[in-house]
Design a protein around this motif. Structure first.
Motif, PDB file in Angstrom:
ATOM      1  N   GLN A 169      42.561  55.686  23.816  1.00 27.57           N
ATOM      2  CA  GLN A 169      42.664  54.463  22.975  1.00 27.57           C
ATOM      3  C   GLN A 169      43.241  53.291  23.683  1.00 27.57           C
ATOM      4  O   GLN A 169      42.600  52.211  24.111  1.00 27.57           O
ATOM      5  N   GLU A 170      44.440  53.281  24.382  1.00 30.33           N
ATOM      6  CA  GLU A 170      45.259  52.501  25.202  1.00 30.33           C
ATOM      7  C   GLU A 170      44.451  52.332  26.380  1.00 30.33           C
ATOM      8  O   GLU A 170      44.214  51.140  26.760  1.00 30.33           O
ATOM      9  N   MET A 171      43.440  53.236  27.028  1.00 31.36           N
ATOM     10  CA  MET A 171      42.833  52.893  28.246  1.00 31.36           C
ATOM     11  C   MET A 171      41.760  51.899  27.869  1.00 31.36           C
ATOM     12  O   MET A 171      41.553  50.935  28.485  1.00 31.36           O
ATOM     13  N   ILE A 172      40.818  52.473  26.977  1.00 32.45           N
ATOM     14  CA  ILE A 172      39.842  51.615  26.673  1.00 32.45           C
ATOM     15  C   ILE A 172      40.015  50.224  26.007  1.00 32.45           C
ATOM     16  O   ILE A 172      39.682  49.227  26.304  1.00 32.45           O
ATOM     17  N   MET A 173      41.324  50.121  25.540  1.00 33.41           N
ATOM     18  CA  MET A 173      41.686  48.576  24.858  1.00 33.41           C
ATOM     19  C   MET A 173      42.563  47.888  25.841  1.00 33.41           C
ATOM     20  O   MET A 173      42.808  46.560  25.667  1.00 33.41           O
ATOM     21  N   GLY A 174      42.672  48.521  27.129  1.00 32.12           N
ATOM     22  CA  GLY A 174      43.541  47.448  28.150  1.00 32.12           C
ATOM     23  C   GLY A 174      43.722  48.103  29.253  1.00 32.12           C
ATOM     24  O   GLY A 174      43.526  47.339  30.322  1.00 32.12           O
ATOM     25  N   LYS A 175      44.128  49.266  29.471  1.00 34.73           N
ATOM     26  CA  LYS A 175      44.679  49.941  30.646  1.00 34.73           C
ATOM     27  C   LYS A 175      43.351  50.030  31.833  1.00 34.73           C
ATOM     28  O   LYS A 175      43.809  49.615  32.972  1.00 34.73           O
ATOM     29  N   ASN A 176      42.151  50.266  31.292  1.00 36.77           N
ATOM     30  CA  ASN A 176      41.074  50.232  32.205  1.00 36.77           C
ATOM     31  C   ASN A 176      40.824  49.196  32.971  1.00 36.77           C
ATOM     32  O   ASN A 176      40.463  49.035  34.097  1.00 36.77           O
ATOM     33  N   ALA A 177      41.020  48.046  31.846  1.00 37.58           N
ATOM     34  CA  ALA A 177      40.574  46.651  32.515  1.00 37.58           C
ATOM     35  C   ALA A 177      41.602  46.284  33.705  1.00 37.58           C
ATOM     36  O   ALA A 177      41.414  45.663  34.493  1.00 37.58           O
ATOM     37  N   GLN A 178      43.034  46.759  33.193  1.00 36.33           N
ATOM     38  CA  GLN A 178      44.066  46.232  34.020  1.00 36.33           C
ATOM     39  C   GLN A 178      43.787  46.772  35.567  1.00 36.33           C
ATOM     40  O   GLN A 178      44.110  46.033  36.473  1.00 36.33           O
ATOM     41  N   GLU A 179      43.485  47.972  35.558  1.00 30.48           N
ATOM     42  CA  GLU A 179      43.178  48.837  36.772  1.00 30.48           C
ATOM     43  C   GLU A 179      41.917  48.414  37.266  1.00 30.48           C
ATOM     44  O   GLU A 179      42.193  48.061  38.802  1.00 30.48           O
ATOM     45  N   PHE A 180      40.958  48.361  36.624  1.00 28.87           N
ATOM     46  CA  PHE A 180      39.706  47.983  37.231  1.00 28.87           C
ATOM     47  C   PHE A 180      39.622  46.332  38.053  1.00 28.87           C
ATOM     48  O   PHE A 180      39.234  46.344  39.387  1.00 28.87           O
ATOM     49  N   TYR A 181      40.088  45.366  37.360  1.00 31.95           N
ATOM     50  CA  TYR A 181      40.317  44.164  37.811  1.00 31.95           C
ATOM     51  C   TYR A 181      41.585  43.814  38.688  1.00 31.95           C
ATOM     52  O   TYR A 181      41.943  42.511  38.879  1.00 31.95           O
ATOM     53  N   ASN A 182      42.499  44.917  38.593  1.00 25.79           N
ATOM     54  CA  ASN A 182      43.676  44.700  39.275  1.00 25.79           C
ATOM     55  C   ASN A 182      44.491  43.565  38.765  1.00 25.79           C
ATOM     56  O   ASN A 182      44.819  42.596  39.448  1.00 25.79           O
ATOM     57  N   LEU A 183      44.567  43.676  37.365  1.00 27.17           N
ATOM     58  CA  LEU A 183      45.619  42.508  36.862  1.00 27.17           C
ATOM     59  C   LEU A 183      46.960  42.783  36.762  1.00 27.17           C
ATOM     60  O   LEU A 183      47.505  43.693  36.716  1.00 27.17           O
TER      61      LEU A 183
END
Length: 210
Positions: A196-210
């Motif tokens: 759930q944490e990955m889908i709601m934020g962590k994946n975006a952080q990693e993908f876009y290098n945030l």
């Protein structure tokens, strides 16, 4: 706006990737820490094979050098081209916007699902759980109606390559931010807290290098 507001963590911008001087344009923006990637509104292009045009492919081939992402914004009838497109760049980070906008209002599913599963086999491709209510009937959509599409997307990309997206403010044509978020959080509520944490934020952080 990103330079003036710290809460904007990243921007996906637009340049004409078909330009002859694309190298100079990308070099110009390479030092901008806010710029994370690019998107072309391919869904608006009349050519269903727009992604496979040589001049566009040339532009895409330059992105990996700068660690820039590319957002794939298409309709289902363009997914055949998407499959060929992502095969050409196995090291480029791609993400499909709005689960490729299946025609939910018309119950279009099978053709979309078949191609999404094939595209999902390519591990450099992620997908956003977003933009669904505006592909259903603006006034009559239900969360249950969206379930098969979310299940298929989760099956195809897994929790490690899936991320929530609000599609705000476009979503306001059919609902509000709270409704859009709750659709996804309810859907993933049976998954592990890590997923759930990955889908709601962590994946975006990693993908876009945030």
């Amino acid at each position: 706006m990103a330079k003036q507001n710290d809460f904007i963590k990243g921007v996906v911008g637009w340049v004409d990737l078909r330009s002859e001087n694309i190298d100079a344009v990308l070099e110009k923006y390479s030092s901008d820490k806010n710029l994370k990637g690019w998107r072309h509104v391919v869904q608006g292009e009349p050519d269903p094979n727009f992604l496979l045009r040589p001049d566009f492919l040339r532009g895409i081939s330059k992105l990996e050098k700068y660690d820039h992402t590319y957002d794939i914004l298409v309709f289902p009838h363009q997914l055949g081209a998407v499959l060929e497109f992502v095969k050409k760049f196995p090291n480029q980070k791609f993400i499909i916007d709005h689960i490729a906008k299946p025609y939910i209002k018309d119950n279009f599913y099978d053709g979309w699902a078949t191609l999404m599963k094939e595209i999902g086999k390519h591990e450099n491709v992620s997908c956003k759980l977003s933009g669904m209510i505006t592909e259903a009937d603006y006034n009559l959509w239900t969360s249950e109606q969206l379930q098969p599409y979310m299940h298929l997307t989760l099956e195809a990309f897994g929790s490690e390559r899936l991320m929530f997206g609000s599609d705000w403010p476009v979503c306001l044509a059919a609902g509000n931010y709270g409704q859009v978020k709750s659709i996804v959080t309810h859907f993933i509520s049976t998954l592990s807290s890590q997923d759930q944490e990955m889908i709601m934020g962590k994946n975006a952080q990693e993908f876009y290098n945030l």
